[in-house]
Design a protein around this motif. Structure first.
Motif, PDB file in Angstrom:
ATOM      1  N   ARG A   1      -3.008   0.409  -4.360  1.00 30.17           N
ATOM      2  CA  ARG A   1      -2.873  -0.156  -4.028  1.00 30.17           C
ATOM      3  C   ARG A   1      -1.824  -1.193  -5.057  1.00 30.17           C
TER       4      ARG A   1
ATOM      5  N   VAL B   1      -4.873   6.690  -1.706  1.00 24.73           N
ATOM      6  CA  VAL B   1      -4.123   5.979  -1.095  1.00 24.73           C
ATOM      7  C   VAL B   1      -4.029   4.321  -2.671  1.00 24.73           C
TER       8      VAL B   1
ATOM      9  N   SER C   1      -9.707   0.810   7.801  1.00 22.28           N
ATOM     10  CA  SER C   1      -9.673   0.446   5.935  1.00 22.28           C
ATOM     11  C   SER C   1      -9.133   0.510   5.822  1.00 22.28           C
ATOM     12  N   ILE C   2      -7.160   0.733   6.411  1.00 20.79           N
ATOM     13  CA  ILE C   2      -6.220   0.317   5.783  1.00 20.79           C
ATOM     14  C   ILE C   2      -5.409  -1.543   6.291  1.00 20.79           C
TER      15      ILE C   2
ATOM     16  N   MET D   1      -9.008   8.511  -0.094  1.00 19.43           N
ATOM     17  CA  MET D   1      -9.512   7.867   1.626  1.00 19.43           C
ATOM     18  C   MET D   1     -10.110   9.263   2.591  1.00 19.43           C
TER      19      MET D   1
ATOM     20  N   SER E   1      -7.895  -3.425   7.324  1.00 23.00           N
ATOM     21  CA  SER E   1      -9.681  -4.466   6.221  1.00 23.00           C
ATOM     22  C   SER E   1      -8.310  -4.715   4.298  1.00 23.00           C
ATOM     23  N   LEU E   2      -7.846  -3.778   4.138  1.00 21.74           N
ATOM     24  CA  LEU E   2      -7.551  -3.011   2.404  1.00 21.74           C
ATOM     25  C   LEU E   2      -6.341  -4.168   2.488  1.00 21.74           C
TER      26      LEU E   2
ATOM     27  N   VAL F   1       1.134  -1.427   0.406  1.00 18.80           N
ATOM     28  CA  VAL F   1       0.062   0.185   0.253  1.00 18.80           C
ATOM     29  C   VAL F   1       0.592   1.606   0.256  1.00 18.80           C
TER      30      VAL F   1
ATOM     31  N   ASN G   1      -6.778   5.397  -4.883  1.00 20.58           N
ATOM     32  CA  ASN G   1      -8.513   5.475  -4.439  1.00 20.58           C
ATOM     33  C   ASN G   1      -8.241   6.722  -3.282  1.00 20.58           C
TER      34      ASN G   1
ATOM     35  N   ASN H   1      -7.464  -7.608   2.377  1.00 22.39           N
ATOM     36  CA  ASN H   1      -8.074  -7.843   0.706  1.00 22.39           C
ATOM     37  C   ASN H   1      -6.893  -7.860   0.195  1.00 22.39           C
ATOM     38  N   ILE H   2      -5.832  -7.459   0.099  1.00 24.09           N
ATOM     39  CA  ILE H   2      -4.574  -7.718  -1.202  1.00 24.09           C
ATOM     40  C   ILE H   2      -4.329  -9.114  -0.762  1.00 24.09           C
TER      41      ILE H   2
ATOM     42  N   THR I   1      -6.205 -11.610  -2.060  1.00 27.02           N
ATOM     43  CA  THR I   1      -6.435 -11.513  -3.568  1.00 27.02           C
ATOM     44  C   THR I   1      -5.836 -12.056  -4.754  1.00 27.02           C
TER      45      THR I   1
END
Length: 368
Positions: A252, A250, A270-271, A261, A273-274, A234, A259, A277-278, A281
């Motif tokens: 990724r 931000v 949020s970071i 933020m 959770s990001l 990030v 995006n 998610n990364i 993914t």
């Protein structure tokens, strides 16, 4: 060295089990080296254990295969197949070799870790015996060995990277987040730094590793390219307009998406959770690639067509269980049996090469 030492260390069942783990560098005179994967000198982690019973040694062997698989999947975001090697492919002196096999982006397989059940072979070679608990009779110990090496770094690079450079899973990245200030004057940098350092401190509180790159020697665009190349998951960019709006940009690394933020009370979550998610993914991308490049072949013509294609991949095919067939397929196609899957389903069929009966499919691939 290991088993010669064990001979001196082990006299009684009270001395067992011995569970030795080491991190070391190794030199092998490789004819053809390949960066990370097969180098003359490399680093590895390996274990050597000695046990009083066969079952305890087998349990240790399987446990370590699962430890390696867990690390590969949950930290490296690398899906792996768990299986057992054929007699031709197993470690010399082992009764069974368990392994984890991964598929790289070029369709070739990579053995990412192995765990060997040595039986009593090394104990007999070095005369390592112990007095058992049932009356003191002398028995040979049961052994295991297991290991991974810097080859995992090669796996990480080949499984996830793109044309922009590395793509690192957040759980392994040296820095999960980098903050890059965008400024034209020392005054702007001072104002941005105040906000950036607060963000850094708040992220560190929840265990996120952060780097604030406030170097004046390089422009923001150069830094963006540098962190893309290094695979930092990030990137947060802050400029004067962001300060006015109470926002940050931000980006990724895995999807190359950006995006805006807001710097609100939910920003840290949020970071966090990001990053989760990364991680997910990156794993899903590799898993889907493996799924799309896993094939079933019922005839030798089908088998060769898949193996010789540019895409490559794993081929599930019937094998008659003989070393002769295995060797012939290897000589003709350069494909090897990567493993007999742990979860192999009983399925009566005919060997793709010889036509002889087979009890289940094994996994073939070209490999590093």
């Amino acid at each position: 060295v290991i088993w010669n030492s064990y001979k001196n260390w082990i006299q009684s069942y009270r001395d067992l089990p011995i569970l030795v783990n080491q991190w070391a560098n190794v030199v092998r005179w490789e004819m053809r080296t390949r960066l990370f994967l097969r180098t003359a000198e490399f680093l590895w982690q390996e274990g050597h254990t000695a046990h009083a019973t066969k079952q305890e040694a087998i349990d240790e062997t399987v446990q370590m295969m699962n430890v390696y698989a867990d690390f590969a999947e949950n930290h490296m975001a690398l899906p792996v197949l768990k299986g057992v090697k054929t007699e031709s492919e197993r470690f010399a002196g082992a009764e069974d070799t368990y392994c984890i096999e991964a598929l790289m982006q070029d369709g070739k397989a990579l053995q990412a870790g192995t765990s060997h059940f040595l039986g009593q072979n090394f104990a007999k070679a070095f005369d390592v015996k112990f007095a058992n608990a049932e009356g003191g009779a002398m028995e040979y110990v049961w052994g295991t060995s297991w290991g991974v090496s810097t080859r995992l770094m090669g796996a990480l690079i080949m499984a996830h990277s793109d044309d922009q450079g590395l793509v690192l899973p957040p759980k392994l990245a040296p820095f999960q987040v980098v903050i890059v200030p965008i400024f034209k004057s020392d005054e702007q940098l001072a104002e941005i730094s105040e906000v950036a350092l607060k963000i850094k401190a708040n992220l560190k509180k929840v265990g996120i590793s952060v780097k604030f790159d406030d170097r004046k020697t390089h422009k923001p665009g150069w830094k963006f390219a540098e962190y893309e190349l290094k695979g930092t998951p990030v990137r947060i960019a802050i400029g004067p307009k962001d300060l006015e709006n109470g926002t940050v940009e931000v980006a990724r690394r895995d999807l190359l998406e950006k995006n805006v933020m807001p710097l609100d009370d939910n920003f840290v979550q949020s970071i966090s959770s990001l990053l989760d998610n990364i991680q997910e993914t990156i794993y899903k991308k590799a898993f889907n690639y493996r799924k799309e490049h896993s094939f079933t072949a019922d005839t030798y013509d089908e088998f060769k067509k898949i193996i010789e294609s540019e895409e490559g991949g794993f081929v599930y095919a019937h094998w008659d269980g003989t070393a002769e067939t295995e060797e012939n397929i290897k000589n003709e196609t350069k494909a090897t049996i990567r493993c007999i899957p742990i979860d192999q389903k009983e399925e009566a069929g005919k060997c793709v090469y010889s036509g002889k009966p087979s009890a289940g499919r094994v996994v073939f691939a070209k490999a590093y």
